[in-house]
Design a protein around this motif. Structure first.
Motif, PDB file in Angstrom:
ATOM      1  N   UNK A  75      -6.704 -24.403  19.473  1.00  0.00           N
ATOM      2  CA  UNK A  75      -7.984 -24.025  19.163  1.00  0.00           C
ATOM      3  C   UNK A  75      -8.636 -22.175  19.713  1.00  0.00           C
ATOM      4  N   UNK A  76      -9.482 -21.890  19.201  1.00  0.00           N
ATOM      5  CA  UNK A  76      -9.859 -20.676  19.728  1.00  0.00           C
ATOM      6  C   UNK A  76      -9.877 -20.127  21.025  1.00  0.00           C
ATOM      7  N   UNK A  77     -10.099 -21.485  21.810  1.00  0.00           N
ATOM      8  CA  UNK A  77     -11.026 -21.232  22.844  1.00  0.00           C
ATOM      9  C   UNK A  77      -9.728 -21.188  23.991  1.00  0.00           C
ATOM     10  N   UNK A  78      -8.378 -21.252  23.047  1.00  0.00           N
ATOM     11  CA  UNK A  78      -6.734 -21.521  24.205  1.00  0.00           C
ATOM     12  C   UNK A  78      -5.958 -20.847  23.577  1.00  0.00           C
ATOM     13  N   UNK A  79      -6.567 -19.343  22.584  1.00  0.00           N
ATOM     14  CA  UNK A  79      -6.112 -18.617  22.417  1.00  0.00           C
ATOM     15  C   UNK A  79      -6.224 -16.664  22.906  1.00  0.00           C
ATOM     16  N   UNK A  80      -5.249 -16.603  23.282  1.00  0.00           N
ATOM     17  CA  UNK A  80      -5.316 -14.916  24.029  1.00  0.00           C
ATOM     18  C   UNK A  80      -6.098 -14.216  23.508  1.00  0.00           C
ATOM     19  N   UNK A 141       1.732 -14.533  32.769  1.00  0.00           N
ATOM     20  CA  UNK A 141       1.795 -15.880  34.164  1.00  0.00           C
ATOM     21  C   UNK A 141       2.599 -16.410  34.822  1.00  0.00           C
ATOM     22  N   UNK A 142       3.066 -17.115  35.474  1.00  0.00           N
ATOM     23  CA  UNK A 142       4.244 -17.877  36.522  1.00  0.00           C
ATOM     24  C   UNK A 142       3.280 -19.381  36.744  1.00  0.00           C
ATOM     25  N   UNK A 143       3.783 -20.300  35.502  1.00  0.00           N
ATOM     26  CA  UNK A 143       3.227 -21.587  35.878  1.00  0.00           C
ATOM     27  C   UNK A 143       3.613 -22.360  36.289  1.00  0.00           C
ATOM     28  N   UNK A 144       3.987 -22.077  37.170  1.00  0.00           N
ATOM     29  CA  UNK A 144       4.096 -22.843  38.621  1.00  0.00           C
ATOM     30  C   UNK A 144       3.590 -21.872  39.492  1.00  0.00           C
ATOM     31  N   UNK A 145       3.886 -20.776  39.346  1.00  0.00           N
ATOM     32  CA  UNK A 145       2.457 -20.100  40.837  1.00  0.00           C
ATOM     33  C   UNK A 145       1.283 -20.196  41.189  1.00  0.00           C
ATOM     34  N   UNK A 146       0.932 -20.480  39.587  1.00  0.00           N
ATOM     35  CA  UNK A 146      -0.975 -20.491  38.921  1.00  0.00           C
ATOM     36  C   UNK A 146      -1.365 -21.539  39.408  1.00  0.00           C
ATOM     37  N   UNK A 147      -2.302 -21.483  40.039  1.00  0.00           N
ATOM     38  CA  UNK A 147      -3.393 -22.829  40.804  1.00  0.00           C
ATOM     39  C   UNK A 147      -4.413 -22.866  39.779  1.00  0.00           C
ATOM     40  N   UNK A 148      -4.727 -22.140  38.800  1.00  0.00           N
ATOM     41  CA  UNK A 148      -5.831 -22.220  38.060  1.00  0.00           C
ATOM     42  C   UNK A 148      -7.169 -21.479  38.470  1.00  0.00           C
ATOM     43  N   UNK A 149      -7.041 -20.755  39.569  1.00  0.00           N
ATOM     44  CA  UNK A 149      -8.624 -20.167  40.600  1.00  0.00           C
ATOM     45  C   UNK A 149      -9.586 -19.587  39.634  1.00  0.00           C
ATOM     46  N   UNK A 160     -10.281 -11.720  27.622  1.00  0.00           N
ATOM     47  CA  UNK A 160     -10.070 -12.157  27.074  1.00  0.00           C
ATOM     48  C   UNK A 160      -8.258 -13.326  27.705  1.00  0.00           C
ATOM     49  N   UNK A 161      -8.831 -13.751  29.555  1.00  0.00           N
ATOM     50  CA  UNK A 161      -7.854 -14.814  29.709  1.00  0.00           C
ATOM     51  C   UNK A 161      -9.237 -15.653  30.298  1.00  0.00           C
ATOM     52  N   UNK A 162      -8.545 -17.034  29.781  1.00  0.00           N
ATOM     53  CA  UNK A 162      -8.870 -18.228  30.094  1.00  0.00           C
ATOM     54  C   UNK A 162      -8.389 -19.633  30.723  1.00  0.00           C
ATOM     55  N   UNK A 172      -2.929 -16.057  29.029  1.00  0.00           N
ATOM     56  CA  UNK A 172      -3.054 -14.620  29.629  1.00  0.00           C
ATOM     57  C   UNK A 172      -1.701 -14.320  28.094  1.00  0.00           C
ATOM     58  N   UNK A 173      -2.150 -13.352  27.393  1.00  0.00           N
ATOM     59  CA  UNK A 173      -1.339 -13.126  26.293  1.00  0.00           C
ATOM     60  C   UNK A 173       0.278 -12.128  26.707  1.00  0.00           C
TER      61      UNK A 173
END
Ligand code: SF4
Length: 213
Positions: A75-80, A141-149, A160-162, A172-173
């Motif tokens: 979806x465009x919503x999940x595009x970077x 982005x390191x998904x292991x470290x990202x907490x989605x804050x 452009x980041x969601x 993120x691109x």
């Protein structure tokens, strides 16, 4: 004159590219590099050139981006990359002042907005989850470290980041490992990515053509 040696020597492609960027863009786009519409990213792997004037709003770039990363709904919503802005939606949700912008529901301005790989998101991230991929220049982005804050998304100058609602991770691109899919699928050339080798080849081709006329 831009020479292959000048562009590729000493591994200093980014610095050289910055110096020659205006000339290169003139060559590669046929446009004046002072044109405010054209956005250029000079990256270790090449040049990303975005010309919103050429965009027809088909949104293939968004879909290709979302599909190729493949961890969530396509979806465009999940595009970077974001194409249609100012429509009272987007990474920041409903804008409090949207009615004060152009048109009550926005004016549907079509602007393919790409990540410029600046360092704002990196600085904003409290988890140090965003780092530089030296090979491509992408801030990844390191998904292991990202907490989605969402601090990266809130601070992104290009918006452009969601935050993915399913995975709760930042989207993120990442420049698609150096070959951006958005540029691959764009039918009008509004988004182009040239490796340095391709850029040099284009310039050389252009110079040969000039000698013929
Ligand atoms: S693929 Fe190209 S033309 Fe289509 S929306 Fe994206 S930038 Fe615009």
């Amino acid at each position: 004159m831009i020479t292959r040696r000048a562009l590729l020597s000493n591994g200093a492609k980014v610095a050289v590219g910055t110096v020659y960027c205006g000339s290169l863009v003139s060559f590669l786009t046929g446009c004046n590099s002072d044109d405010d519409n054209i956005k250029i990213e000079v990256l270790p792997g090449g040049l990303m050139v975005v010309d919103p004037v050429l965009c027809v709003g088909c949104r293939r770039c968004e879909i290709a981006c979302s599909w190729s990363h493949g961890k969530s709904a396509v979806s465009p919503n999940t595009a970077r990359i974001k194409v249609v802005k100012n429509l009272n939606f987007g990474p920041h949700g409903v804008q409090d002042n949207y009615h004060q912008q152009r048109g009550e529901e926005g004016d549907g301005t079509i602007v393919p907005e790409t990540c410029r790989q600046c360092n704002v998101c990196m600085a904003a991230c409290p988890q140090q989850a965003i780092s530089i991929d030296e090979a491509t220049g992408a801030r990844v982005v390191d998904e292991e470290l990202c907490i989605g804050c969402g601090y990266c998304a809130e601070n992104c100058p290009q918006q452009v980041i969601t935050i993915d609602k399913l995975t709760e991770k930042a989207l993120k691109c990442d420049l698609c490992q150096g070959k951006p899919n958005c540029a691959e699928v764009c039918p009008t050339g509004a988004i182009k990515f040239y490796t340095w080798e391709e850029a040099v080849a284009e310039v050389e081709h252009h110079e040969k053509y000039l000698k013929l006329i």
